[in-house]
Design a protein around this motif. Structure first.
Motif, mmCIF file in Angstrom:
data_model
loop_
_atom_site.group_PDB
_atom_site.id
_atom_site.type_symbol
_atom_site.label_atom_id
_atom_site.label_comp_id
_atom_site.label_asym_id
_atom_site.label_seq_id
_atom_site.Cartn_x
_atom_site.Cartn_y
_atom_site.Cartn_z
ATOM 1 N N SER A 178 -74.568 -5.028 114.807
ATOM 2 C CA SER A 178 -75.884 -4.431 114.574
ATOM 3 C C SER A 178 -75.786 -3.005 114.044
ATOM 4 N N LEU A 179 -74.732 -2.288 114.387
ATOM 5 C CA LEU A 179 -74.574 -0.931 113.856
ATOM 6 C C LEU A 179 -74.316 -0.963 112.350
ATOM 7 N N ARG A 180 -73.559 -1.942 111.897
ATOM 8 C CA ARG A 180 -73.330 -2.108 110.456
ATOM 9 C C ARG A 180 -74.655 -2.380 109.749
ATOM 10 N N GLU A 181 -75.460 -3.233 110.338
ATOM 11 C CA GLU A 181 -76.759 -3.546 109.743
ATOM 12 C C GLU A 181 -77.662 -2.314 109.698
ATOM 13 N N ARG A 182 -77.645 -1.532 110.742
ATOM 14 C CA ARG A 182 -78.522 -0.353 110.796
ATOM 15 C C ARG A 182 -78.075 0.743 109.838
ATOM 16 N N VAL A 183 -76.753 0.986 109.765
ATOM 17 C CA VAL A 183 -76.239 2.030 108.870
ATOM 18 C C VAL A 183 -76.301 1.571 107.418
ATOM 19 N N GLY A 184 -76.110 0.265 107.199
ATOM 20 C CA GLY A 184 -76.212 -0.281 105.853
ATOM 21 C C GLY A 184 -74.902 -0.385 105.103
ATOM 22 N N VAL A 185 -73.800 -0.053 105.757
ATOM 23 C CA VAL A 185 -72.473 -0.205 105.149
ATOM 24 C C VAL A 185 -71.500 -0.700 106.214
ATOM 25 N N ALA A 186 -70.477 -1.411 105.781
ATOM 26 C CA ALA A 186 -69.452 -1.882 106.708
ATOM 27 C C ALA A 186 -68.410 -0.810 106.993
ATOM 28 N N GLU A 187 -68.186 0.059 106.003
ATOM 29 C CA GLU A 187 -67.211 1.131 106.201
ATOM 30 C C GLU A 187 -67.484 2.266 105.236
ATOM 31 N N GLU A 188 -66.982 3.417 105.620
ATOM 32 C CA GLU A 188 -67.037 4.582 104.742
ATOM 33 C C GLU A 188 -65.855 5.478 105.063
ATOM 34 N N THR A 189 -65.443 6.232 104.077
ATOM 35 C CA THR A 189 -64.378 7.212 104.255
ATOM 36 C C THR A 189 -65.030 8.586 104.244
ATOM 37 N N VAL A 190 -64.762 9.353 105.297
ATOM 38 C CA VAL A 190 -65.420 10.643 105.455
ATOM 39 C C VAL A 190 -64.381 11.747 105.630
ATOM 40 N N ALA A 191 -64.808 12.956 105.345
ATOM 41 C CA ALA A 191 -63.959 14.140 105.510
ATOM 42 C C ALA A 191 -64.727 15.152 106.353
ATOM 43 N N PRO A 192 -64.719 14.967 107.685
ATOM 44 C CA PRO A 192 -65.433 15.914 108.533
ATOM 45 C C PRO A 192 -64.769 17.283 108.508
ATOM 46 N N PRO A 193 -65.503 18.324 108.863
ATOM 47 C CA PRO A 193 -64.928 19.664 108.885
ATOM 48 C C PRO A 193 -63.864 19.781 109.978
ATOM 49 N N PRO A 194 -63.006 20.780 109.876
ATOM 50 C CA PRO A 194 -61.895 20.926 110.832
ATOM 51 C C PRO A 194 -62.324 21.044 112.292
ATOM 52 N N GLU A 195 -63.521 21.536 112.549
ATOM 53 C CA GLU A 195 -63.952 21.687 113.937
ATOM 54 C C GLU A 195 -64.286 20.357 114.610
ATOM 55 N N VAL A 196 -64.327 19.275 113.857
ATOM 56 C CA VAL A 196 -64.528 17.934 114.430
ATOM 57 C C VAL A 196 -63.164 17.435 114.883
ATOM 58 N N ARG A 197 -62.955 17.472 116.213
ATOM 59 C CA ARG A 197 -61.629 17.142 116.745
ATOM 60 C C ARG A 197 -61.624 16.002 117.749
ATOM 61 N N THR A 198 -62.809 15.537 118.170
ATOM 62 C CA THR A 198 -62.875 14.467 119.163
ATOM 63 C C THR A 198 -63.833 13.376 118.690
ATOM 64 N N VAL A 199 -63.786 12.249 119.378
ATOM 65 C CA VAL A 199 -64.705 11.158 119.086
ATOM 66 C C VAL A 199 -66.146 11.641 119.213
ATOM 67 N N ALA A 200 -66.467 12.352 120.283
ATOM 68 C CA ALA A 200 -67.843 12.835 120.483
ATOM 69 C C ALA A 200 -68.283 13.746 119.343
ATOM 70 N N GLU A 201 -67.411 14.634 118.917
ATOM 71 C CA GLU A 201 -67.749 15.534 117.809
ATOM 72 C C GLU A 201 -67.914 14.768 116.502
ATOM 73 N N LEU A 202 -67.101 13.742 116.300
ATOM 74 C CA LEU A 202 -67.245 12.924 115.092
ATOM 75 C C LEU A 202 -68.576 12.189 115.095
ATOM 76 N N ILE A 203 -68.946 11.596 116.222
ATOM 77 C CA ILE A 203 -70.219 10.885 116.296
ATOM 78 C C ILE A 203 -71.371 11.850 116.036
ATOM 79 N N GLN A 204 -71.316 13.025 116.629
ATOM 80 C CA GLN A 204 -72.367 14.012 116.405
ATOM 81 C C GLN A 204 -72.439 14.399 114.924
ATOM 82 N N TRP A 205 -71.282 14.597 114.304
ATOM 83 C CA TRP A 205 -71.238 14.946 112.876
ATOM 84 C C TRP A 205 -71.792 13.801 112.021
#
Length: 84
Positions: free
Chosen positions: A9-36
């Protein structure tokens, strides 16, 4: 770069199966990535807003919010699995 995979269901809601991202250096944990990721769009924000409805795997191993994330990681995001 981090490869993010969305399932069910998350794939359906976001609208893509995958993406490649480049978060900023301050994103260091799973929680920070989800927030970003939530900040990327209203769709991401809505899909990832409820932590109880999101499970994470880092490089194919279940991970908690404080698990580190690094360039080259594969992050799988999926709803809780139910049995029956």
């Amino acid at each position: 770069m981090i490869r993010v995979l969305y399932f069910a269901s998350l794939r359906e809601r976001v609208g893509v199966a995958e993406e490649t991202v480049a978060p900023p250096p301050e994103v260091r944990t799973v929680a920070e990535l989800i927030q970003w990721l939530r900040g990327r769009s209203d769709i991401h924000d809505s899909a990832l807003a409820n932590p109880a409805m999101v499970r994470i795997a880092v490089n194919q191993d279940y991970a908690q919010a404080d698990h580190p994330v690094r360039a080259g990681d594969e992050i799988a995001i999926f709803p809780p699995v139910t049995g029956g």
